[in-house]
Design an enzyme around this catalytic site. Structure first.
Site, short mmCIF file in Angstrom:
data_model
loop_
_atom_site.label_atom_id
_atom_site.label_comp_id
_atom_site.label_asym_id
_atom_site.label_seq_id
_atom_site.Cartn_x
_atom_site.Cartn_y
_atom_site.Cartn_z
N HIS A 96 3.32 14.55 5.69
CA HIS A 96 2.97 15.88 5.66
C HIS A 96 3.78 16.67 6.81
CE1 HIS A 96 0.46 14.88 2.07
NE2 HIS A 96 0.08 14.21 2.87
N SER B 151 0.78 -1.16 -0.13
CA SER B 151 -0.14 0.14 -0.10
C SER B 151 0.91 1.24 -0.01
CB SER B 151 -0.90 0.13 1.27
OG SER B 151 -1.99 1.00 0.71
N CYS C 247 -1.30 -3.61 3.68
CA CYS C 247 -2.25 -4.90 3.40
C CYS C 247 -1.61 -6.10 3.74
CB CYS C 247 -2.65 -4.78 1.92
SG CYS C 247 -3.68 -3.31 1.47
#
Length: 124
Positions: free
Chosen positions: A68, A63, A83
């Site tokens: 940020h 995944s 996953c």
């Protein structure tokens, strides 16, 4: 496993602002975090903002990891979504917080793709 994956949403506070504003360091931390989960890194993309801040994504076979940063606040928003059950997203989140020299972190785990019966997906 009854869920396709585990998604950790982390609020990381009290981080070293110099690290948060260094795109090369952030990229390295995120790639190493992916490796720490046991994931296979596919691609990376990072951007340095002016006057400050970094955003980036590490795409993994399982995944992704994203970050940020707000250096002026000593804060980073971090997501680690994996996953399958051969990788542990918490290993990545904890590694990132440690490398950012965080004073505090809150995190929530969300199960993604929850099914009533156990599921098995190819390659996981």
């Amino acid at each position: 496993m009854n869920a396709l994956g585990r998604h950790i949403l982390a609020e990381v506070y009290g981080c070293d602002s110099r690290i948060l504003d260094d795109v090369e360091m952030i990229e390295d931390i995120m790639v190493q975090a992916a490796i720490a989960t046991g994931a296979e890194v596919r691609e990376v993309a990072f951007h340095k903002f002016n006057p400050q801040g970094v955003s980036g994504v590490v795409v993994i076979s399982e995944s992704h990891l994203t970050i940020h940063t707000w250096p002026e606040l000593g804060y980073a928003a971090v997501d680690v979504f994996t996953c399958g059950d051969h990788v542990n997203p918490w290993d990545g989140v904890n590694y990132i917080a440690r490398m950012l020299k965080a004073e505090n972190m809150t995190a929530t785990e969300v199960k993604r793709g929850v099914f009533e019966k156990p599921v098995k997906v190819a390659n996981f």
